[in-house]
Design a protein around this motif. Structure first.
Motif, short mmCIF file in Angstrom:
data_model
loop_
_atom_site.label_atom_id
_atom_site.label_comp_id
_atom_site.label_asym_id
_atom_site.label_seq_id
_atom_site.Cartn_x
_atom_site.Cartn_y
_atom_site.Cartn_z
N ILE A 114 32.48 -39.76 -28.42
CA ILE A 114 32.87 -40.53 -29.60
C ILE A 114 34.26 -41.14 -29.46
O ILE A 114 34.46 -42.33 -29.75
N TYR A 115 35.25 -40.36 -29.05
CA TYR A 115 36.60 -40.88 -28.93
C TYR A 115 36.69 -42.05 -27.94
O TYR A 115 37.30 -43.09 -28.25
N VAL A 136 34.27 -44.12 -27.01
CA VAL A 136 33.55 -45.26 -27.58
C VAL A 136 34.37 -45.91 -28.68
O VAL A 136 34.46 -47.15 -28.78
N ALA A 137 35.00 -45.09 -29.52
CA ALA A 137 35.81 -45.63 -30.61
C ALA A 137 36.99 -46.43 -30.07
O ALA A 137 37.34 -47.48 -30.60
N LYS A 138 37.62 -45.93 -29.01
CA LYS A 138 38.75 -46.65 -28.42
C LYS A 138 38.30 -48.00 -27.86
O LYS A 138 38.96 -49.03 -28.05
N ALA A 139 37.15 -48.01 -27.17
CA ALA A 139 36.63 -49.26 -26.62
C ALA A 139 36.29 -50.25 -27.75
O ALA A 139 36.57 -51.45 -27.64
N ASP A 162 37.69 -45.34 -37.62
CA ASP A 162 38.49 -44.25 -38.16
C ASP A 162 38.74 -43.14 -37.15
O ASP A 162 39.59 -42.28 -37.37
N VAL A 163 37.98 -43.14 -36.06
CA VAL A 163 38.00 -42.01 -35.15
C VAL A 163 39.33 -41.85 -34.45
O VAL A 163 39.82 -40.73 -34.27
N ALA A 194 44.39 -38.64 -33.54
CA ALA A 194 45.84 -38.48 -33.64
C ALA A 194 46.20 -37.31 -34.55
O ALA A 194 47.13 -36.55 -34.27
N LEU A 195 45.46 -37.16 -35.64
CA LEU A 195 45.72 -36.05 -36.54
C LEU A 195 45.34 -34.72 -35.90
O LEU A 195 45.98 -33.70 -36.15
#
Length: 285
Positions: free
Chosen positions: A48-49, A51-54, A206-207, A212-213
Motif C-alpha cells: 500500500i505505501y 502504491v500510494a507514493k507512486a 491519505d496513506v 508519517a504519523l
C-alpha cells in the motif's frame, strides 16, 4: 476533512497520551487485534505505501482531487438513505442538494460545487444508523483490509456492501414494481457500486500522511485506536443530537429555526489533536 494534499505536521506527543475517549467502544480483544494490526501493517509497508507514493508522485493534484470528489459524490445516495433511516431530515435534505448540484453543475461530481454553496458534506452510514437505533456498546476490532473498526460498524459495512448487489434486482422482481421504479433502483444500485470501486483509489492520497504519523508514534496501534474512536464518537453524537428518534424536545428558540438553517448547520468542531490527524482517518477506516 482537510485537503489530503495539504502537508500535515506530526503531533509532538504520541496520541496515546490524549484524554481517554468517552464513548462506549472497548477493546477486550486487544491481543488478537494487535496481531491482525501487525499483519495489516506488513501489507501496508510491502504494497500500500509504495502504491500510494507512486499515485501521489505521478498523478497531478487537480486530478487526484477530482477523483476524490467523484467518489464522494457516488457515495451520497447511501449517505442520504441512512440520514432518512436516522430521521435526520436536515442532513438528508443537504445530502440530496449536494448530489443534485455536484452531479449537474459539478460535472458528474468531478468538482465539489455544493460546498461553495454552503451545502456541507454530511455523515451517514448504517453503523451510525444502528447507533441511533440503540446499538450503543460495541467492541473494538481490527479486521483484514478494513482495518480499525468495531462490531457495530462492521455489521453496518457488511449490510451496505450486500445492499449494493441486489438493490436493483429486487425491485425488478417485485410483482408490483413499475418500470420506472425498477429503472430508478438500477440507477441507484449502479451509482453505489461505482462509488464502492472508486473509493479505495481516493484513500491512496491519505496513506503517505498515515505513514508519517506511524514514524512519529511510540505506539501506532494505540494512536490509531484513540483517534478513530474520537472521530467516530463525534459523528455518532452528532447523529443522536439531530435525529428525530433521539433528539431532546426543542426549546422555543430552537423551534423557530427554519429548515434552511438546519441544512446549513456545520458539524461540531474537532479537538485540536484530532484536527492534526484528520487527514489520515479515511485511510484507516
Amino acid at each position: 476533512m482537510k485537503d489530503a494534499s495539504a502537508p500535515v505536521e506530526a503531533p509532538a506527543d504520541d496520541v496515546a497520551a490524549l484524554p481517554e475517549d468517552q464513548g462506549m467502544t472497548t477493546d477486550p480483544y486487544e491481543k488478537m487485534n494487535r496481531a491482525m494490526f501487525e499483519r495489516n501493517q506488513r501489507i501496508n509497508h510491502a504494497v500500500i505505501y509504495p502504491v500510494a507514493k507512486a499515485y501521489h508522485d505521478t498523478v497531478p493534484d487537480p486530478v487526484r482531487k477530482s477523483v476524490s470528489n467523484f467518489a464522494d459524490n457516488l457515495g451520497e445516495p447511501m449517505v442520504f438513505a441512512n440520514d432518512l433511516l436516522q430521521l435526520r431530515l436536515g442532513a438528508a435534505a443537504t445530502t440530496a442538494g449536494r448530489f443534485a448540484v455536484n452531479s449537474t453543475i459539478g460535472i458528474g461530481g468531478l468538482f465539489d460545487v455544493a460546498t461553495s454553496q454552503k451545502l456541507e458534506k454530511q455523515s451517514g452510514d448504517f453503523g451510525q444508523t444502528l447507533y441511533v437505533w440503540g446499538m450503543r456498546k460495541s467492541n473494538y476490532l481490527v479486521v483484514p483490509v478494513i482495518g480499525p473498526t468495531n462490531v457495530r460498524d462492521l455489521i453496518g459495512t457488511t449490510v451496505e456492501l450486500v445492499a449494493t448487489i441486489p438493490a436493483g434486482g429486487l425491485l425488478q422482481q417485485g410483482i408490483e414494481a413499475t418500470h420506472y421504479a425498477a429503472q430508478a433502483a438500477n440507477t441507484a444500485n449502479t451509482i453505489t457500486v461505482a462509488g464502492s470501486v472508486a473509493t479505495p483509489i481516493t484513500k491512496l492520497d491519505d496513506v503517505q500522511q498515515m505513514q508519517a504519523l506511524e514514524d512519529s508514534s511510540l505506539d501506532f496501534y494505540t494512536m490509531l485506536r484513540s483517534v478513530v474512536e474520537q472521530k467516530r464518537q463525534a459523528e455518532l453524537d452528532e447523529a443522536v443530537a439531530n435525529s428525530l428518534w433521539t433528539a431532546p424536545p426543542p426549546s422555543p428558540a430552537a423551534a423557530s429555526t427554519s429548515p434552511s438553517t438546519l441544512m446549513r448547520r456545520d458539524p461540531p468542531r474537532a479537538a485540536k489533536e484530532e484536527e492534526l490527524l484528520s487527514n489520515v482517518l479515511t485511510a484507516v477506516q
